[in-house]
Write an enzyme that holds these catalytic residues in place. Structure first.
Site, PDB file in Angstrom:
ATOM      1  CG  HIS A 137      -6.445  -1.693  -7.902  1.00 16.13           C
ATOM      2  ND1 HIS A 137      -5.952  -2.978  -7.789  1.00 16.13           N
ATOM      3  CD2 HIS A 137      -5.554  -0.899  -7.259  1.00 16.13           C
ATOM      4  CE1 HIS A 137      -4.817  -2.967  -7.120  1.00 16.13           C
ATOM      5  NE2 HIS A 137      -4.554  -1.714  -6.771  1.00 16.13           N
ATOM      6  CD  GLU A 173      -0.898   2.831  -4.118  1.00 11.97           C
ATOM      7  OE1 GLU A 173      -1.145   3.883  -3.491  1.00 11.97           O
ATOM      8  OE2 GLU A 173      -1.263   1.710  -3.741  1.00 11.97           O
TER       9      GLU A 173
END
Length: 280
Positions: A24, A136
Site C-alpha cells: 500500500h 498485515e
C-alpha cells in the site's frame, strides 16, 4: 551447457502464474510510526488511511501500470480488507472518475478516509476481491485492525467481500501474531486459478511470506525476492506450481495429430529398429 541446465529450469506454462505484489501507499501510521514507534499503539491510527503523499504515490503507480500495459492484463485484484490497501488498489487498478448517473456501482465512493478524492469507477477495471489472508501482521497495533464489512461495503461498493466470514473483525487480538503464522496464511493465497493476479497488501505480510522462497536460487536472487517493499512498490514474480497444488489445464497447448496419421519421430524409429534388430 551443463552449467545452464543447473542454473535454469523449464516448467509447463499452465503450471505457472504471474503475481504482481503491491505494498500500500504511505499511510498516516507510517508517518507517525517513523517519528515515534510508540505511535503504532495509538487508537487514533485505527485502520489507518492514506496520506496526501500516499495518494500521489498511487497516481504515479497508476501511470506506470497503464504505460507498461500491465493494467490490461490483470485478471483479478486481491486486496487486504483494510482502508489503506483498498484505497491503493482502487486508485491504481480501478477505472476513471465515477460519473453521476452511472448505473455501475463505484469501486470507491467520494472522500473515503477523509481523502478528498473523487469517486472511482468500476468500469473497465478487473474484479476486486477482499481477502483476509493477506492482511498485515495482526494484533497489538490499532492501525492493523479493520472496520466492519458493512462500513466497507458503503465505501467500496464494487469490491467483492463475499469471502470474509464475519462483519466484525474477529481476527485482530491484543497479542501480536507470530511471524511464522503470517507466513503460513500467506502461502494459502497461491491456489487461485487466475493466471495474472495483483495482490495489494502490507510490508510485514510480504516480507514474511516471501522469506520462504528463493532458497534454491543464487543469493542475489534470494535477496531480490526477500527485500522489504517501499510504499506503493510493485514487484512482479512468477509462481511455479511444482506440486500441482492449484494448476488447471493449459489454455494454449494443442494435442496435435488432428487428423490422425503416422508420426513416429526418426529417433524413436531408430530406437525401435535397433530394438527389433537385437531380438531377431
Amino acid at each position: 551447457m551443463g552449467t545452464a541446465a543447473v542454473d535454469q529450469s523449464l516448467y509447463p506454462l499452465h503450471r505457472c502464474k504471474t503475481i504482481h505484489l503491491v505494498r500500500h501507499a504511505q499511510g498516516i501510521h507510517n508517518v507517525e510510526g517513523e517519528k515515534n514507534h510508540d505511535a503504532y499503539m495509538s487508537e487514533d491510527l485505527f485502520d489507518a488511511q492514506l496520506t496526501p503523499l500516499g495518494w500521489k504515490q498511487v497516481a504515479n503507480l497508476r501511470n506506470h501500470v497503464k504505460s507498461c500495459g500491465l493494467s490490461k492484463r490483470i485478471e483479478l485484484v486481491i486486496v487486504s480488507p483494510l482502508l489503506r490497501t483498498m484505497q491503493t488498489a482502487a486508485g491504481v487498478f480501478g477505472g476513471e472518475a465515477h460519473a453521476d448517473g452511472n448505473k455501475e456501482a463505484p469501486l470507491m465512493t467520494q472522500n473515503v478516509g477523509d481523502s478528498n478524492h473523487p469517486a472511482i469507477s468500476s468500469l473497465n477495471s478487473p474484479p476486486f476481491l477482499a481477502v483476509e489472508l493477506c492482511r498485515e501482521q495482526i494484533g497489538n497495533h490499532p492501525c492493523d485492525k479493520r472496520r466492519t464489512i458493512s462500513e466497507y461495503r458503503n465505501m467500496f461498493p464494487a469490491i467483492d467481500f463475499s469471502l470474509i466470514e464475519t462483519d466484525e473483525d474477529t481476527w485482530w487480538t491484543p497479542e501480536r501474531e507470530k511471524r511464522e503464522e503470517v507466513t503460513a496464511r500467506g502461502l494459502k493465497l497461491w491456489t487461485r486459478q487466475e493466471k495474472e493476479i495483483v495482490i495489494v497488501t502490507h510490508s510485514s505480510f510480504l516480507f514474511n511470506t516471501l522469506s520462504v522462497f528463493g532458497n534454491d536460487c543464487h543469493p542475489n536472487v534470494k535477496s531480490e525476492i526477500g527485500k522489504h517493499f517501499a510504499n506503493c512498490e510493485l514487484r512482479s514474480i512468477v509462481l511455479v506450481d511444482r506440486g500441482m497444488i492449484g494448476s488447471d489445464e493449459s489454455s494454449t497447448n494443442y494435442p496435435g495429430k488432428i487428423p490422425s496419421g503416422p508420426d513416429l519421430p526418426s529417433d524413436l524409429a531408430d530406437d525401435k529398429h535397433s530394438a527389433n534388430g537385437s531380438t531377431n
